[in-house]
Design an enzyme around this catalytic site. Structure first.
Site, mmCIF file in Angstrom:
data_model
loop_
_atom_site.group_PDB
_atom_site.id
_atom_site.type_symbol
_atom_site.label_atom_id
_atom_site.label_comp_id
_atom_site.label_asym_id
_atom_site.label_seq_id
_atom_site.Cartn_x
_atom_site.Cartn_y
_atom_site.Cartn_z
ATOM 1 N N HIS A 1 32.382 38.607 40.674
ATOM 2 C CA HIS A 1 33.058 39.460 41.659
ATOM 3 C C HIS A 1 32.509 40.887 41.646
ATOM 4 O O HIS A 1 32.068 41.383 40.609
ATOM 5 C CB HIS A 1 34.567 39.550 41.376
ATOM 6 C CG HIS A 1 35.312 38.289 41.645
ATOM 7 N ND1 HIS A 1 35.956 38.030 42.839
ATOM 8 C CD2 HIS A 1 35.523 37.189 40.877
ATOM 9 C CE1 HIS A 1 36.541 36.837 42.789
ATOM 10 N NE2 HIS A 1 36.283 36.310 41.603
ATOM 11 N N ASP B 1 34.012 34.629 35.911
ATOM 12 C CA ASP B 1 35.114 35.601 35.881
ATOM 13 C C ASP B 1 35.503 35.978 34.451
ATOM 14 O O ASP B 1 36.664 36.302 34.186
ATOM 15 C CB ASP B 1 36.346 35.028 36.591
ATOM 16 C CG ASP B 1 36.158 34.971 38.102
ATOM 17 O OD1 ASP B 1 35.112 35.425 38.597
ATOM 18 O OD2 ASP B 1 37.071 34.464 38.781
ATOM 19 N N ASP C 1 37.676 29.772 44.379
ATOM 20 C CA ASP C 1 36.707 30.729 44.911
ATOM 21 C C ASP C 1 35.340 30.592 44.229
ATOM 22 O O ASP C 1 34.405 31.324 44.553
ATOM 23 C CB ASP C 1 37.235 32.173 44.826
ATOM 24 C CG ASP C 1 37.488 32.644 43.409
ATOM 25 O OD1 ASP C 1 38.068 31.871 42.607
ATOM 26 O OD2 ASP C 1 37.110 33.793 43.078
ATOM 27 N N HIS C 2 35.221 29.640 43.290
ATOM 28 C CA HIS C 2 33.934 29.379 42.621
ATOM 29 C C HIS C 2 33.419 27.958 42.865
ATOM 30 O O HIS C 2 32.236 27.714 42.682
ATOM 31 C CB HIS C 2 34.059 29.651 41.112
ATOM 32 C CG HIS C 2 34.397 31.089 40.826
ATOM 33 N ND1 HIS C 2 33.475 31.979 40.326
ATOM 34 C CD2 HIS C 2 35.538 31.787 41.028
ATOM 35 C CE1 HIS C 2 34.058 33.175 40.218
ATOM 36 N NE2 HIS C 2 35.307 33.079 40.639
ATOM 37 N N HIS D 1 39.746 33.387 30.626
ATOM 38 C CA HIS D 1 40.174 33.452 32.033
ATOM 39 C C HIS D 1 40.728 32.081 32.431
ATOM 40 O O HIS D 1 41.831 31.984 32.964
ATOM 41 C CB HIS D 1 38.979 33.851 32.886
ATOM 42 C CG HIS D 1 39.227 33.857 34.362
ATOM 43 N ND1 HIS D 1 40.067 34.756 34.977
ATOM 44 C CD2 HIS D 1 38.743 33.057 35.354
ATOM 45 C CE1 HIS D 1 40.083 34.516 36.285
ATOM 46 N NE2 HIS D 1 39.291 33.494 36.539
ATOM 47 N N HIS E 1 33.755 27.792 36.281
ATOM 48 C CA HIS E 1 35.156 27.427 36.021
ATOM 49 C C HIS E 1 35.771 26.856 37.287
ATOM 50 O O HIS E 1 35.160 26.886 38.349
ATOM 51 C CB HIS E 1 35.956 28.599 35.452
ATOM 52 C CG HIS E 1 36.158 29.745 36.394
ATOM 53 N ND1 HIS E 1 35.135 30.541 36.848
ATOM 54 C CD2 HIS E 1 37.294 30.247 36.970
ATOM 55 C CE1 HIS E 1 35.625 31.477 37.651
ATOM 56 N NE2 HIS E 1 36.926 31.320 37.762
ATOM 57 N N HIS F 1 38.246 27.510 39.380
ATOM 58 C CA HIS F 1 38.944 28.206 40.472
ATOM 59 C C HIS F 1 38.245 27.989 41.819
ATOM 60 O O HIS F 1 37.015 27.965 41.902
ATOM 61 C CB HIS F 1 39.044 29.705 40.176
ATOM 62 C CG HIS F 1 40.088 30.014 39.137
ATOM 63 N ND1 HIS F 1 40.123 31.193 38.437
ATOM 64 C CD2 HIS F 1 41.136 29.269 38.686
ATOM 65 C CE1 HIS F 1 41.153 31.169 37.598
ATOM 66 N NE2 HIS F 1 41.781 30.014 37.728
HETATM 67 FE FE FE Z 1 36.954 34.339 40.861
HETATM 68 ZN ZN ZN Z 2 38.438 32.758 38.503
#
Ligand code: FE
Ligand code: ZN
Length: 258
Positions: free
Chosen positions: A168, A130, A59-60, A113, A55, A57
């Site tokens: 995570h 996530d 942090d990915h 998400h 996805h 985001h």
């Molecule tokens: Fe994340």
């Molecule tokens: Zn995420």
């Protein structure tokens, strides 16, 4: 045969490296941060052959541009999200063929998400970003509770022994909530002890399995009478469908301070 290595990133992210048992090729899943990936690749003498994103985001996907700068490899990602670095947009039913690893991963659409979130499934492994966490699930940033509920039901229908690689390390905090919903869940109690021990030794609690998640994860247990009763007590009303139970438990977790 493949092996999966974890690369901790940021505070609690995992970047997953899928490597073949022979050769140096490696597939990088959800690289949010470049430095720990570079370090792992150098230390293990691995060469990226592809990048998979679940996805949009940061942090990915935040490190994709830097990684392909050094090593221009195909970047797979959700067709229904805009990620500028994705070269191979994929969606429901597509199969990602990773020749170097003799690995085929099927794409499953799991919105909730984010609106276009996808998972990769194959060879007994699930990379679910996530959406499904061990003993928990992702927050509803873009999707509805109904969408997330159905996405989780689809993942729960995968074989029991599927290895579940989440984005995570949230397992311990999730279990505190799970045991608030279901204080008598002996599997969750035992699991929490094991997770605390692993984390004390700085080891990941992941991968989990679908079988385990079905026994400890309140978001996959909306049918369990104890979960339904707890959700109804939280919502102060009767809940008629499994997804209504899911929505209540999700709202409960959003306000939960463990
Ligand atoms: Fe994340
Ligand atoms: Zn995420």
């Amino acid at each position: 045969m493949t092996a999966v290595l974890h690369v901790p990133a940021f505070k609690d992210n995992y970047i997953w490296l899928i490597r073949a048992s022979t050769g140096n090729g490696v597939v990088i899943v959800d690289p949010g941060e470049a430095a720990p990936v570079h370090e792992a690749l150098a230390r293990l003498r691995l060469t990226p052959v592809a990048i998979l994103c679940t996805h949009h985001h940061g942090d990915h996907v935040g490190a994709v541009a830097e990684l392909v700068d050094d090593n221009p490899v195909p970047v797979y990602g959700p067709a229904r999200e805009t990620i500028s670095t994705v070269t191979h947009p994929v969606g429901e039913g597509d199969v990602v063929v990773l020749h170097a690893l003799e690995l085929r991963l099927r794409v499953i659409d799991i919105p909730g998400h984010t609106a276009g979130h996808i998972a990769y499934y194959g060879a007994g492994m699930l990379f679910c970003g996530d959406t499904l966490f061990s003993a928990g699930c992702g927050r509803l940033f873009e999707g509805t509770a109904e969408q997330m509920c159905h996405s989780l039901q689809r993942l729960a229908a995968l074989p029991d022994d599927t290895q579940v690689y989440c984005g995570h390390e949230y397992t311990d905090a999730n279990l505190r909530f799970a045991l608030t919903v279901e204080p008598d869940n002996a599997d969750a109690q035992k699991y929490r002890e094991a997770v605390i021990d692993l984390r004390r030794r700085n080891l990941p609690s992941l991968p989990s399995t679908i079988a385990r998640e079905k026994s400890v994860n309140p978001f996959l247990r909306c049918r369990a009478p104890r979960v339904r009763a707890a959700a109804e007590a939280f919502a102060h009303r009767q809940l008629t469908t499994d997804c209504e139970v899911f929505a209540a438990v999700r709202r409960w977790k959003d306000s939960f301070i463990g």
